[in-house]
Design a protein around this motif. Sequence first.
Motif, PDB file in Angstrom:
ATOM      1  N   THR A   1       0.839  -1.194   0.000  1.00  0.00           N
ATOM      2  CA  THR A   1       0.000   0.000   0.000  1.00  0.00           C
ATOM      3  C   THR A   1       0.872   1.241   0.000  1.00  0.00           C
ATOM      4  O   THR A   1       1.797   1.344   0.806  1.00  0.00           O
TER       5      THR A   1
ATOM      6  N   GLN B   1       2.036   4.692   1.039  1.00  0.00           N
ATOM      7  CA  GLN B   1       1.864   5.495   2.242  1.00  0.00           C
ATOM      8  C   GLN B   1       1.935   6.981   1.918  1.00  0.00           C
ATOM      9  O   GLN B   1       1.051   7.728   2.248  1.00  0.00           O
TER      10      GLN B   1
ATOM     11  N   GLY C   1      -1.657   8.864   0.396  1.00  0.00           N
ATOM     12  CA  GLY C   1      -2.699   8.049  -0.214  1.00  0.00           C
ATOM     13  C   GLY C   1      -2.754   8.177  -1.728  1.00  0.00           C
ATOM     14  O   GLY C   1      -3.680   7.687  -2.358  1.00  0.00           O
ATOM     15  N   THR C   2      -1.774   8.842  -2.330  1.00  0.00           N
ATOM     16  CA  THR C   2      -1.722   8.995  -3.779  1.00  0.00           C
ATOM     17  C   THR C   2      -0.266   8.984  -4.236  1.00  0.00           C
ATOM     18  O   THR C   2       0.605   9.465  -3.520  1.00  0.00           O
TER      19      THR C   2
ATOM     20  N   SER D   1      -8.106   9.238  -0.269  1.00  0.00           N
ATOM     21  CA  SER D   1      -8.535   8.036   0.432  1.00  0.00           C
ATOM     22  C   SER D   1      -9.708   7.416  -0.305  1.00  0.00           C
ATOM     23  O   SER D   1     -10.548   8.131  -0.849  1.00  0.00           O
TER      24      SER D   1
ATOM     25  N   ALA E   1     -11.642  10.954   4.206  1.00  0.00           N
ATOM     26  CA  ALA E   1     -10.331  11.604   4.331  1.00  0.00           C
ATOM     27  C   ALA E   1     -10.446  12.635   5.457  1.00  0.00           C
ATOM     28  O   ALA E   1     -11.157  13.620   5.328  1.00  0.00           O
TER      29      ALA E   1
END
Length: 86
Positions: free
Chosen positions: A21, A23, A35-36, A47, A51
């Motif tokens: 994932t 971070q 988140g991107t 998110s 968010a």
Amino acid sequence: VLFSYSGGKLVIRNNSASTTTNQFTLTEDGEFGIGTISPSSILHLASAGPAVLTIEADTDNATETDNARIVLKQDGALVVGRIGYE
């Protein structure tokens, strides 16, 4: 934790047993994404769910003038807006 640098982006990923994932990402232009991997502004929060941005002040509850706030400025600080307590 996995680190990678490619295409002008430093990407930090969580490497769990089941998934990798993203971070956060820092671009060479100084844009920071949580988140991107493609932040489109100085600070970009993304998110798949809610968010939430938390700004917490006075965690020791000792000085009641320690307040959380956001200050918005433009035009060399000729125009100023504030959100929060002062």
